[in-house]
Motif scaffolding. Sequence first.
Motif, short mmCIF file in Angstrom:
data_model
loop_
_atom_site.label_atom_id
_atom_site.label_comp_id
_atom_site.label_asym_id
_atom_site.label_seq_id
_atom_site.Cartn_x
_atom_site.Cartn_y
_atom_site.Cartn_z
N ILE A 45 0.86 -1.10 -0.12
CA ILE A 45 0.02 -0.12 0.15
C ILE A 45 0.69 1.07 0.09
O ILE A 45 0.83 2.07 -0.36
N GLU A 49 -0.21 3.91 -2.54
CA GLU A 49 0.48 6.05 -2.32
C GLU A 49 1.35 6.83 -3.11
O GLU A 49 1.18 7.71 -3.54
N GLU A 91 -6.69 6.36 5.96
CA GLU A 91 -7.57 5.82 4.71
C GLU A 91 -8.77 6.51 4.56
O GLU A 91 -8.94 7.13 3.70
N GLU A 125 -8.83 3.37 -1.98
CA GLU A 125 -8.42 4.40 -0.59
C GLU A 125 -9.62 3.59 0.15
O GLU A 125 -8.90 2.63 0.90
N HIS A 128 -7.57 0.21 0.40
CA HIS A 128 -7.02 0.01 1.36
C HIS A 128 -7.63 0.10 3.16
O HIS A 128 -6.82 -0.48 3.40
N VAL A 152 -0.23 -4.33 -6.77
CA VAL A 152 -1.11 -3.21 -6.79
C VAL A 152 -0.96 -2.48 -8.25
O VAL A 152 0.29 -3.39 -9.18
N VAL A 159 -4.98 -1.83 -4.87
CA VAL A 159 -4.23 -3.30 -4.52
C VAL A 159 -5.64 -4.67 -3.52
O VAL A 159 -6.72 -4.77 -4.09
#
Length: 181
Positions: A45, A49, A91, A125, A128, A152, A159
């Motif tokens: 993750i 980002e 998140e 997000e 995530h 990813v 993800v």
Amino acid sequence: MNAMTAQNLRSAFGGESQAHMRYLIWADKAEKEGFPNVGRLFRAISFAEQVHATGHFKAMKDESGDFQVTAGAGFGLGTTSENLQGAINGENFEVEQMYPAYIAVAELQNEKAALQSMKFAIEAEKVHSKMYSEAKEAVDGGKDVEFNEVYVCPICGYVEANGAPDKCPLCGAKKEMFIKY
């Protein structure tokens, strides 16, 4: 680019950049505490980002100069459970508050590149947050999260655990493009 959208993109870039680094630090902590899969999740993750920050940066391709950048960022190096909660909080803030406001402004200002970058980010997000919540539940039960591989999408930051999808559900990238952690 309209000034308000540019300011929002700079803020989002700052926040995503800080999350990238924070997750790498928290990955090390998780591994030291005996949670290698949680460490893998933090690293994956973290890269997502970075993908978001890169998208925001590229959306501002015509902006140049030095700017003060205000961005929300969580700090603290706690236990793996505490760090996962910090990640969940960050998140959820992006999903519930930051990106909806930034997207509304970009829509009003008809900033297409900003909209695409922010819409990829907000949808990723959400995933995530869910994955961090699953990891926290496992850690709070004294176990590592059960997946071993995390994939990813390098285009949008989506993800997925235990296998890449045939096509990214957010941006349509092919399975072969996904990066494995």
